[in-house]
Write a protein that holds these residues in place. Sequence first.
Motif, PDB file in Angstrom:
ATOM      1  N   ILE A   1     -22.489 -14.636   7.815  1.00 25.12           N
ATOM      2  CA  ILE A   1     -22.904 -15.551   6.760  1.00 25.12           C
ATOM      3  C   ILE A   1     -23.392 -14.756   5.560  1.00 25.12           C
ATOM      4  CG2 ILE A   1     -24.577 -17.350   6.129  1.00 25.12           C
ATOM      5  CD1 ILE A   1     -24.582 -18.247   9.027  1.00 25.12           C
ATOM      6  N   LYS A   2     -23.038 -15.214   4.361  1.00 25.12           N
ATOM      7  CA  LYS A   2     -23.508 -14.596   3.120  1.00 25.12           C
ATOM      8  C   LYS A   2     -24.767 -15.339   2.662  1.00 25.12           C
ATOM      9  CE  LYS A   2     -22.726 -11.753  -0.448  1.00 25.12           C
ATOM     10  NZ  LYS A   2     -22.558 -10.298  -0.344  1.00 25.12           N
ATOM     11  N   PRO A   3     -25.957 -14.737   2.770  1.00 25.64           N
ATOM     12  CA  PRO A   3     -27.183 -15.441   2.364  1.00 25.64           C
ATOM     13  C   PRO A   3     -27.261 -15.615   0.858  1.00 25.64           C
ATOM     14  CG  PRO A   3     -27.694 -13.171   2.928  1.00 25.64           C
ATOM     15  CD  PRO A   3     -26.241 -13.373   3.262  1.00 25.64           C
ATOM     16  N   THR A   4     -28.006 -16.624   0.423  1.00 24.12           N
ATOM     17  CA  THR A   4     -28.160 -16.909  -1.006  1.00 24.12           C
ATOM     18  C   THR A   4     -29.493 -16.409  -1.552  1.00 24.12           C
ATOM     19  OG1 THR A   4     -29.060 -19.104  -0.510  1.00 24.12           O
ATOM     20  CG2 THR A   4     -26.682 -18.934  -0.856  1.00 24.12           C
TER      21      THR A   4
ATOM     22  N   TYR B   1     -28.180 -29.816   4.404  1.00 24.86           N
ATOM     23  CA  TYR B   1     -29.065 -30.421   3.415  1.00 24.86           C
ATOM     24  C   TYR B   1     -30.496 -30.455   3.940  1.00 24.86           C
ATOM     25  CZ  TYR B   1     -31.401 -33.994   0.631  1.00 24.86           C
ATOM     26  OH  TYR B   1     -32.289 -34.667  -0.144  1.00 24.86           O
ATOM     27  N   ILE B   2     -31.414 -29.995   3.134  1.00 23.41           N
ATOM     28  CA  ILE B   2     -32.826 -30.022   3.504  1.00 23.41           C
ATOM     29  C   ILE B   2     -33.579 -30.833   2.466  1.00 23.41           C
ATOM     30  CG2 ILE B   2     -34.904 -28.634   3.834  1.00 23.41           C
ATOM     31  CD1 ILE B   2     -33.180 -26.381   4.771  1.00 23.41           C
TER      32      ILE B   2
ATOM     33  N   ASP C   1     -53.140 -23.896  13.639  1.00 26.69           N
ATOM     34  CA  ASP C   1     -53.372 -25.195  12.996  1.00 26.69           C
ATOM     35  C   ASP C   1     -52.450 -25.395  11.802  1.00 26.69           C
ATOM     36  OD1 ASP C   1     -54.515 -23.260  11.420  1.00 26.69           O
ATOM     37  OD2 ASP C   1     -56.250 -24.472  10.864  1.00 26.69           O
ATOM     38  N   LEU C   2     -51.264 -24.814  11.856  1.00 27.71           N
ATOM     39  CA  LEU C   2     -50.266 -24.986  10.806  1.00 27.71           C
ATOM     40  C   LEU C   2     -49.023 -25.647  11.378  1.00 27.71           C
ATOM     41  CD1 LEU C   2     -50.462 -21.525   8.999  1.00 27.71           C
ATOM     42  CD2 LEU C   2     -51.499 -23.673   8.257  1.00 27.71           C
ATOM     43  N   GLU C   3     -48.480 -26.605  10.632  1.00 29.09           N
ATOM     44  CA  GLU C   3     -47.242 -27.273  11.007  1.00 29.09           C
ATOM     45  C   GLU C   3     -46.198 -26.987   9.934  1.00 29.09           C
ATOM     46  OE1 GLU C   3     -46.496 -31.772  12.176  1.00 29.09           O
ATOM     47  OE2 GLU C   3     -46.322 -31.477  10.007  1.00 29.09           O
ATOM     48  N   ILE C   4     -45.071 -26.417  10.332  1.00 23.10           N
ATOM     49  CA  ILE C   4     -43.966 -26.180   9.408  1.00 23.10           C
ATOM     50  C   ILE C   4     -42.889 -27.220   9.687  1.00 23.10           C
ATOM     51  CG2 ILE C   4     -42.181 -24.573   8.648  1.00 23.10           C
ATOM     52  CD1 ILE C   4     -44.039 -22.302   9.416  1.00 23.10           C
ATOM     53  N   LEU C   5     -42.652 -28.097   8.725  1.00 23.68           N
ATOM     54  CA  LEU C   5     -41.717 -29.210   8.874  1.00 23.68           C
ATOM     55  C   LEU C   5     -40.436 -28.923   8.110  1.00 23.68           C
ATOM     56  CD1 LEU C   5     -41.179 -32.193   9.787  1.00 23.68           C
ATOM     57  CD2 LEU C   5     -42.130 -32.878   7.566  1.00 23.68           C
ATOM     58  N   THR C   6     -39.302 -29.152   8.773  1.00 24.05           N
ATOM     59  CA  THR C   6     -37.995 -29.005   8.140  1.00 24.05           C
ATOM     60  C   THR C   6     -37.174 -30.252   8.425  1.00 24.05           C
ATOM     61  OG1 THR C   6     -38.056 -26.604   8.494  1.00 24.05           O
ATOM     62  CG2 THR C   6     -35.931 -27.577   7.962  1.00 24.05           C
ATOM     63  N   ASN C   7     -36.686 -30.904   7.373  1.00 19.48           N
ATOM     64  CA  ASN C   7     -35.798 -32.062   7.505  1.00 19.48           C
ATOM     65  C   ASN C   7     -34.391 -31.625   7.103  1.00 19.48           C
ATOM     66  OD1 ASN C   7     -38.110 -33.490   8.056  1.00 19.48           O
ATOM     67  ND2 ASN C   7     -38.250 -34.433   6.049  1.00 19.48           N
ATOM     68  N   MET C   8     -33.409 -31.976   7.907  1.00 22.84           N
ATOM     69  CA  MET C   8     -32.044 -31.534   7.591  1.00 22.84           C
ATOM     70  C   MET C   8     -31.026 -32.529   8.126  1.00 22.84           C
ATOM     71  SD  MET C   8     -31.583 -28.424  10.336  1.00 22.84           S
ATOM     72  CE  MET C   8     -33.230 -27.796  10.043  1.00 22.84           C
ATOM     73  N   SER C   9     -29.811 -32.437   7.563  1.00 22.54           N
ATOM     74  CA  SER C   9     -28.704 -33.200   8.113  1.00 22.54           C
ATOM     75  C   SER C   9     -28.294 -32.548   9.424  1.00 22.54           C
ATOM     76  CB  SER C   9     -27.531 -33.222   7.135  1.00 22.54           C
ATOM     77  OG  SER C   9     -27.063 -31.907   6.908  1.00 22.54           O
ATOM     78  N   VAL C  10     -27.467 -33.226  10.188  1.00 22.86           N
ATOM     79  CA  VAL C  10     -27.126 -32.725  11.507  1.00 22.86           C
ATOM     80  C   VAL C  10     -26.447 -31.360  11.451  1.00 22.86           C
ATOM     81  CG1 VAL C  10     -24.912 -33.944  11.562  1.00 22.86           C
ATOM     82  CG2 VAL C  10     -26.045 -33.319  13.703  1.00 22.86           C
ATOM     83  N   ASN C  11     -25.695 -31.094  10.390  1.00 15.02           N
ATOM     84  CA  ASN C  11     -25.019 -29.810  10.294  1.00 15.02           C
ATOM     85  C   ASN C  11     -25.841 -28.756   9.541  1.00 15.02           C
ATOM     86  OD1 ASN C  11     -24.830 -30.605   7.646  1.00 15.02           O
ATOM     87  ND2 ASN C  11     -22.604 -30.862   7.641  1.00 15.02           N
ATOM     88  N   GLY C  12     -27.065 -29.119   9.158  1.00 13.58           N
ATOM     89  CA  GLY C  12     -27.941 -28.149   8.516  1.00 13.58           C
ATOM     90  C   GLY C  12     -27.626 -27.875   7.065  1.00 13.58           C
TER      91      GLY C  12
ATOM     92  N   LEU D   1     -28.068 -20.698   8.779  1.00 16.92           N
ATOM     93  CA  LEU D   1     -29.056 -19.804   8.169  1.00 16.92           C
ATOM     94  C   LEU D   1     -29.681 -20.523   6.981  1.00 16.92           C
ATOM     95  CD1 LEU D   1     -30.184 -16.853   8.361  1.00 16.92           C
ATOM     96  CD2 LEU D   1     -28.533 -16.271   6.559  1.00 16.92           C
ATOM     97  N   ILE D   2     -31.023 -20.643   6.990  1.00 27.93           N
ATOM     98  CA  ILE D   2     -31.748 -21.343   5.922  1.00 27.93           C
ATOM     99  C   ILE D   2     -32.608 -20.330   5.188  1.00 27.93           C
ATOM    100  CG2 ILE D   2     -33.363 -23.192   5.356  1.00 27.93           C
ATOM    101  CD1 ILE D   2     -32.573 -24.524   7.983  1.00 27.93           C
ATOM    102  N   GLY D   3     -32.355 -20.170   3.900  1.00 28.59           N
ATOM    103  CA  GLY D   3     -33.057 -19.171   3.106  1.00 28.59           C
ATOM    104  C   GLY D   3     -34.357 -19.675   2.521  1.00 28.59           C
ATOM    105  N   ALA D   4     -35.078 -18.753   1.875  1.00 26.58           N
ATOM    106  CA  ALA D   4     -36.346 -19.104   1.230  1.00 26.58           C
ATOM    107  C   ALA D   4     -36.134 -20.081   0.080  1.00 26.58           C
ATOM    108  CB  ALA D   4     -37.031 -17.833   0.732  1.00 26.58           C
ATOM    109  N   ASP D   5     -34.906 -20.150  -0.440  1.00 24.74           N
ATOM    110  CA  ASP D   5     -34.605 -21.088  -1.520  1.00 24.74           C
ATOM    111  C   ASP D   5     -34.274 -22.485  -0.998  1.00 24.74           C
ATOM    112  OD1 ASP D   5     -32.190 -20.573  -0.330  1.00 24.74           O
ATOM    113  OD2 ASP D   5     -31.175 -19.846  -2.134  1.00 24.74           O
ATOM    114  N   GLY D   6     -34.336 -22.664   0.328  1.00 27.32           N
ATOM    115  CA  GLY D   6     -34.085 -23.972   0.920  1.00 27.32           C
ATOM    116  C   GLY D   6     -32.623 -24.280   1.171  1.00 27.32           C
ATOM    117  N   LYS D   7     -31.718 -23.391   0.799  1.00 26.68           N
ATOM    118  CA  LYS D   7     -30.297 -23.636   1.003  1.00 26.68           C
ATOM    119  C   LYS D   7     -29.899 -23.241   2.420  1.00 26.68           C
ATOM    120  CE  LYS D   7     -29.028 -23.037  -3.862  1.00 26.68           C
ATOM    121  NZ  LYS D   7     -28.204 -22.271  -4.830  1.00 26.68           N
ATOM    122  N   ALA D   8     -29.109 -24.109   3.056  1.00 24.51           N
ATOM    123  CA  ALA D   8     -28.649 -23.868   4.417  1.00 24.51           C
ATOM    124  C   ALA D   8     -27.143 -23.608   4.414  1.00 24.51           C
ATOM    125  CB  ALA D   8     -28.970 -25.062   5.303  1.00 24.51           C
TER     126      ALA D   8
END
Length: 255
Positions: free
Chosen positions: A227-230, A84-85, A71-82, A203-210
């Motif tokens: 990829i170098k994660p942030t 911007y969230i 009963d959990l929904e995880i929503l992610t909004n992003m630009s086509v290239n990922g 790659l999308i990190g816990a800080d929201g950066k893609a």
Amino acid sequence: MNRTLTNLAIVLALLVVLPSFAQDATVNEPWIPDDPDLRNDLAMMQGRWERVTRDENGKVVYRQEKLIKDDLEILTNMSVNGRYISTHRQTKFHLEKHGPVRVFYCGEATMLSGKWQGRTYPMDFSFLYRVDEEVFLDAPGMFESRRTYQRDPSIYIWKRIKDRSKTHIVSVVKQDDGSVRIELVIPEAEVNDETAEKLVAILIGADGKAIAQPLTMKPTGQYEAVIKPTSTGQHSYYIRTESGDLIVGGEAEID
């Protein structure tokens, strides 16, 4: 009055009187509906869904994805290239049935990234829905007396993301220099269809950066991106075509 108009009159009458239903279940206890129809709906919703926005030429310019688990929904909004969230949150929800009307109720949300990461707050809004194996219809703005996320009546179409996790082998490995190597192996029967366009790893990190990086084919046949994660912690990864179509996605823990 024909049958269509009769059904519409019933729906509109119900929307006027539907109560606002407060969610009283605790966040850590999955909600299980008593009604068999709602149990079937909830089971049908499980998995990943995607909705895209296109410009006047049909090009994808904005993308939304939601993962429904229990009963959990995880929503992610992003630009086509990922790159911007605008939203990355987890929402506790339940379903309601009022005659022929099905309602998706959002109780509270927890931000998963960004400035307000970890913050939980009440949402208390609803929308009408209809779901089957391939399509999830989301209809806000249909109520007279309940909160919803959009004032004007609309219908949004979410399409199920094909689960390729059993056929497409993805590995996410942290290297000694702190970078992450993402490798993809595509079944031989699907190589031509899925590699006509260039592939991109996101790659999308816990800080929201893609971070996006093109995949290159290695002599051994697999595709690879470094990829170098942030940030550390739970990450989401996606492999898409250059035009934005999703090939495969998942979660990985990066320490």
